[in-house]
Motif scaffolding. Structure first.
Motif, short mmCIF file in Angstrom:
data_model
loop_
_atom_site.label_atom_id
_atom_site.label_comp_id
_atom_site.label_asym_id
_atom_site.label_seq_id
_atom_site.Cartn_x
_atom_site.Cartn_y
_atom_site.Cartn_z
N HIS A 123 1.50 -44.73 21.91
CA HIS A 123 2.49 -44.20 20.95
C HIS A 123 2.99 -42.82 21.39
O HIS A 123 2.81 -41.83 20.68
N PRO A 124 3.63 -42.75 22.56
CA PRO A 124 4.05 -41.43 23.06
C PRO A 124 5.08 -40.73 22.18
O PRO A 124 5.18 -39.50 22.21
N ALA A 125 5.83 -41.46 21.37
CA ALA A 125 6.83 -40.83 20.50
C ALA A 125 6.22 -40.25 19.22
O ALA A 125 6.86 -39.45 18.54
N SER A 126 4.99 -40.66 18.89
CA SER A 126 4.30 -40.19 17.67
C SER A 126 2.86 -39.81 18.00
O SER A 126 1.92 -40.35 17.44
N THR A 131 -9.42 -39.72 7.44
CA THR A 131 -8.22 -39.01 7.03
C THR A 131 -7.01 -39.83 7.46
O THR A 131 -7.08 -40.57 8.44
N VAL A 132 -5.94 -39.75 6.70
CA VAL A 132 -4.71 -40.46 7.01
C VAL A 132 -3.71 -39.41 7.50
O VAL A 132 -3.43 -38.44 6.80
N ASP A 133 -3.20 -39.61 8.71
CA ASP A 133 -2.26 -38.67 9.29
C ASP A 133 -0.90 -39.31 9.50
O ASP A 133 -0.79 -40.53 9.68
N PHE A 134 0.12 -38.47 9.47
CA PHE A 134 1.51 -38.88 9.56
C PHE A 134 2.06 -38.23 10.83
O PHE A 134 2.20 -37.00 10.90
N LEU A 135 2.32 -39.05 11.83
CA LEU A 135 2.65 -38.53 13.16
C LEU A 135 4.06 -38.91 13.57
O LEU A 135 4.50 -40.03 13.27
N PRO A 136 4.76 -38.02 14.25
CA PRO A 136 4.31 -36.74 14.75
C PRO A 136 4.42 -35.62 13.71
O PRO A 136 5.24 -35.69 12.81
N GLY A 137 3.56 -34.64 13.86
CA GLY A 137 3.70 -33.40 13.13
C GLY A 137 3.14 -33.31 11.73
O GLY A 137 3.25 -32.27 11.11
N ASN A 187 7.17 -46.72 12.72
CA ASN A 187 8.61 -46.59 12.52
C ASN A 187 8.99 -46.52 11.05
O ASN A 187 9.88 -47.23 10.59
N VAL A 188 8.29 -45.67 10.31
CA VAL A 188 8.56 -45.48 8.88
C VAL A 188 8.97 -44.04 8.63
O VAL A 188 8.63 -43.13 9.39
N SER A 189 9.68 -43.83 7.54
CA SER A 189 9.96 -42.48 7.07
C SER A 189 8.63 -41.84 6.69
O SER A 189 7.89 -42.37 5.85
N LEU A 190 8.32 -40.71 7.32
CA LEU A 190 7.04 -40.07 7.00
C LEU A 190 7.04 -39.50 5.60
O LEU A 190 6.01 -39.49 4.93
N ARG A 191 8.20 -39.07 5.10
CA ARG A 191 8.27 -38.58 3.72
C ARG A 191 8.01 -39.72 2.74
O ARG A 191 7.24 -39.59 1.79
N ALA A 192 8.64 -40.88 2.97
CA ALA A 192 8.44 -42.03 2.09
C ALA A 192 7.00 -42.52 2.17
O ALA A 192 6.40 -42.90 1.15
N ALA A 193 6.42 -42.50 3.37
CA ALA A 193 5.03 -42.92 3.52
C ALA A 193 4.09 -41.97 2.78
O ALA A 193 3.16 -42.40 2.09
N TRP A 194 4.34 -40.66 2.89
CA TRP A 194 3.54 -39.67 2.17
C TRP A 194 3.62 -39.92 0.67
O TRP A 194 2.61 -39.94 -0.02
N ARG A 195 4.84 -40.12 0.18
CA ARG A 195 5.01 -40.36 -1.26
C ARG A 195 4.30 -41.64 -1.69
O ARG A 195 3.67 -41.69 -2.75
N ALA A 196 4.43 -42.71 -0.90
CA ALA A 196 3.79 -43.98 -1.26
C ALA A 196 2.27 -43.81 -1.36
O ALA A 196 1.64 -44.30 -2.30
N ARG A 224 11.08 -37.22 9.08
CA ARG A 224 10.93 -37.76 10.44
C ARG A 224 10.53 -39.22 10.32
O ARG A 224 9.95 -39.64 9.33
N VAL A 225 10.83 -39.98 11.35
CA VAL A 225 10.35 -41.36 11.44
C VAL A 225 9.16 -41.33 12.38
O VAL A 225 9.19 -40.68 13.43
N GLY A 226 8.10 -42.02 11.99
CA GLY A 226 6.91 -41.98 12.82
C GLY A 226 5.89 -43.03 12.45
O GLY A 226 6.23 -44.09 11.92
N THR A 227 4.65 -42.69 12.71
CA THR A 227 3.52 -43.61 12.59
C THR A 227 2.48 -43.01 11.65
O THR A 227 2.22 -41.82 11.68
#
Length: 124
Positions: free
Chosen positions: A16-19, A55-61, A91-100, A71-74
């Motif tokens: 996952h080099p992009a994330s 822990t659940v992380d939202f990558l990248p960043g 390939n999900v919106s990290l903001r939407a994933a965080w909220r979910a 950002r879109v990520g993993t």
């Protein structure tokens, strides 16, 4: 999505080099992630029977703060930024994933997976 397991952070980053997870451990540990009130999320999903605290992380960043651009990520689960790394959504919106995830406030990995599956299904 069926979660994909990588044995180490390096193996995850190669796939996952992009994330990527940051190479530096300190940087990994300060990412904005989900930790179920700092207790960690209980692993009831991988079938290892470990019951490990993850822990659940939202990558990248990390998960974007309210004032940051989305950002879109993993989304991954790990033992506090160490391997193994379980990919929960790609390939999900990290903001939407965080909220979910934070709206569901799960204490078990299966609950995180369910929250993210609902998000991925809504985007399809």
């Amino acid at each position: 999505m069926t979660p994909q397991l990588f044995d180490s952070v390096d193996a995850y980053n190669a796939g996952h080099p992009a994330s990527p997870f940051p190479a530096d451990r300190h940087t990994r540990h300060v990412l904005r992630g989900y930790r179920a009130a700092l207790q960690g999320v209980t692993d009831d999903l991988t079938g290892t029977g470990s019951g490990a605290s993850l822990t659940v992380d939202f990558l990248p960043g990390g998960a974007p703060l309210p004032h940051e651009a989305d950002r879109v990520g993993t989304v991954v689960a790990s033992r506090w930024g160490e391997g193994p790394v379980l990919v929960l959504a790609e390939n999900v919106s990290l903001r939407a994933a965080w909220r979910a995830v934070t709206d569901a406030w799960p204490t078990h990995l299966s609950g995180v997976h369910t929250a993210l599956d609902a998000l991925v299904g809504a985007e399809a």
